[in-house]
Scaffold this active site. Structure first.
Site, PDB file in Angstrom:
ATOM      1  N   GLU A 191       0.844  -1.207   0.000  1.00 19.35           N
ATOM      2  CA  GLU A 191       0.000   0.000   0.000  1.00 19.35           C
ATOM      3  C   GLU A 191       0.871   1.245   0.000  1.00 19.35           C
ATOM      4  O   GLU A 191       1.874   1.319   0.718  1.00 19.35           O
ATOM      5  CB  GLU A 191      -0.899  -0.010   1.238  1.00 19.35           C
ATOM      6  N   ASP A 231     -10.547   8.627 -22.158  1.00 21.95           N
ATOM      7  CA  ASP A 231     -10.531   7.213 -21.763  1.00 21.95           C
ATOM      8  C   ASP A 231     -10.163   6.403 -23.002  1.00 21.95           C
ATOM      9  O   ASP A 231     -10.973   6.224 -23.902  1.00 21.95           O
ATOM     10  CB  ASP A 231     -11.910   6.822 -21.234  1.00 21.95           C
ATOM     11  N   THR A 244      -7.430   0.837 -19.799  1.00 23.18           N
ATOM     12  CA  THR A 244      -7.167  -0.527 -19.384  1.00 23.18           C
ATOM     13  C   THR A 244      -5.784  -0.883 -19.933  1.00 23.18           C
ATOM     14  O   THR A 244      -5.200  -0.137 -20.725  1.00 23.18           O
ATOM     15  CB  THR A 244      -8.170  -1.524 -20.003  1.00 23.18           C
ATOM     16  N   LYS A 249      -6.546  -4.524 -23.494  1.00 25.30           N
ATOM     17  CA  LYS A 249      -7.262  -4.534 -24.776  1.00 25.30           C
ATOM     18  C   LYS A 249      -6.223  -4.420 -25.901  1.00 25.30           C
ATOM     19  O   LYS A 249      -5.374  -5.301 -25.996  1.00 25.30           O
ATOM     20  CB  LYS A 249      -8.329  -3.446 -24.770  1.00 25.30           C
ATOM     21  N   ARG A 283      -4.729  -7.944 -17.335  1.00 30.37           N
ATOM     22  CA  ARG A 283      -5.927  -7.185 -16.942  1.00 30.37           C
ATOM     23  C   ARG A 283      -5.521  -6.160 -15.916  1.00 30.37           C
ATOM     24  O   ARG A 283      -5.035  -6.513 -14.837  1.00 30.37           O
ATOM     25  CB  ARG A 283      -6.932  -8.116 -16.269  1.00 30.37           C
TER      26      ARG A 283
END
Ligand SMILES: *Cc1c(COP(=O)(O)O)cnc(C)c1O
Length: 429
Positions: free
Chosen positions: A55, A212, A238, A241, A247
């Site tokens: 973290e 985006d 992302t 793609k 992912r």
């Protein structure tokens, strides 16, 4: 004593993964948002980095033992900066590599977008984005998404005549509703986005401009689609793609927004970053820095154009008449079949796409008129013009015999035979 491998430890899941490997190998993957990540990306994803909690951000962590993780995250960021600075557009906002801040911790594209809301908006503020039925994404303010429930959403659409985004209409709506956040990004739109036009509208109304590029980030990285880096305040994406990584999600912004974005991702929305994913993003960025990736991205677009033209020749209604990017949207009304039965028939024939609404679709979202297909994955297998021409014919045959199981099975066999000649990256066959 050697530790048991997956097949020994869990034969049921091992078998299912084997089955999926075969399915991904034997069929034509035309889902526009999917790809084949490389073996190298897969190895990083399946590594011990999944064990580590970290973290915070590099050199500012809450737990000890970050000697390696900090280096992984810094390397991922450095590579992404180099990659996305290459084709940055003018405007001087974020284009220069040293004014570019990158956050690689978002768990995926949707959380990356949520971080933008958390960084810049208060609940109830106005957000504008392309409506879902016109090819926008849920997270740009759609009513079923938290982004449409907690914020006041004003969607814009596409023109009735040519199904393209009408920047004059975006401007008119923006002047009327004064959004605090304007999204430039799409999920089922086959044409190039004019980021500079979005920028000038955002400036006119004092909105944050967020681009985006979830679908097109591989094309943007390679310079085959214009880049919003250097134009937008924030760019989200992302990583799985057209970018062909694991992912995951990533956010680019200019340095003045770095702290707001970082705080929104952690501790605002997330806990520990997925370090195995971060490493795999670094691997994908290295792959994308190689000249071969530029060739790949150009071929994705070339293949999409060939496939679209082939389908038009066979009487298909390809929305906007073709494509500038990796995907196309077919309105099947003219073929007397809805999107869902067409997608099902194609799947039986080994050709995997998704049913999709078309602009001004008279049918319901769960039973729309269209089909969305794209070329990122088949291009990763090395397929080219000849295979795209074959694909168009197979698609036409399968849709013309949607209830003929024998014919669909015959096409599936032909598809499988062709796929055998094009090994897919990353699979274990
Ligand atoms: C795919 C996509 C997302 C969401 O990505 P997930 O990883 O599925 O959460 C966000 N925006 C756009 C435009 C997309 O196409």
């Amino acid at each position: 004593m050697a530790e048991r491998n997956l097949h020994q430890a869990d034969p049921e899941i091992a078998k299912l993964i084997d089955d999926e490997n075969v399915r991904e190998h034997d069929s034509m993957r035309l889902i526009a948002s999917e790809n084949y990540a490389s073996r190298a990306v897969m190895e990083a994803t399946g590594s011990c980095l999944t064990n580590k909690y970290s973290e915070g951000y590099a050199r500012k962590r809450y737990y000890e033992g970050q000697q390696v993780i900090d280096q992984v995250e810094e390397l991922a960021i450095a590579r992404l900066k180099e990659l996305f600075s290459r084709h940055a557009s003018g405007g001087g906002l974020t284009g220069a590599e040293d004014d570019l801040h990158v956050n690689v911790q978002p768990y995926s594209g949707s959380p990356a977008n949520l971080a933008v809301y958390l960084a810049f908006l208060q609940p109830g503020d106005v957000v504008m984005g392309l409506g879902l039925p016109a090819g926008g994404h849920l997270t740009h303010g759609h009513s079923v998404s938290i982004t449409g429930k907690y914020f006041k959403s004003v969607p814009f659409g596409v023109r009735r005549e040519d199904h393209r985004i009408d920047m004059e209409d975006v401007r008119r709506l923006a002047l009327e509703h004064r959004p605090k956040l304007l999204w430039a990004g799409t999920t089922a739109y086959p044409r190039t986005l004019d980021f500079a036009a979005f920028r000038s509208i955002a400036d006119e109304v004092g909105a944050i401009l967020a681009a985006d590029i979830a679908h097109i980030s591989g094309l943007v990285a390679a310079g085959v689609h214009p880049s919003p880096i250097g134009i937008a305040d924030v760019v989200t994406s992302t990583t799985h793609k057209t970018f062909r990584g694991p992912r995951g999600g990533m956010i680019f912004c200019k340095k003045t927004h770095a702290s707001a974005i970082d705080k929104a991702v952690f501790p605002g929305l997330q806990g520990g970053p997925h370090n195995h994913t971060t490493a795999a993003i670094a691997v994908a960025a290295r792959e994308a820095l190689d000249p071969s990736f530029t060739v790949y991205a150009q071929r994705v677009v070339d293949n999409a154009k060939v496939l679209a033209a082939g389908l038009v020749d066979l009487g298909f209604d390809v929305t906007t008449g073709g494509t500038d990017n990796h995907l196309m949207l077919l309105d099947l009304t003219r073929k007397n079949i809805a999107g869902k039965p067409a997608a099902r028939a194609l799947d039986r024939a080994g050709i995997v796409g998704n049913y999709n609404a078309v602009p001004f679709d008279p049918r319901k979202p769960f039973d729309p008129s269209g089909l969305r297909i794209g070329t990122p994955a088949v291009t990763s297998r090395g397929m080219g013009k000849v295979e795209m021409e074959k694909l168009a014919v197979w698609i036409d045959r399968a849709i013309g015999s949607a209830t003929d199981e024998a014919e669909l099975g015959q096409i599936a066999q032909e598809v499988k035979d062709l796929c055998a000649k094009f090994p897919a990256p990353g699979l274990r066959i």
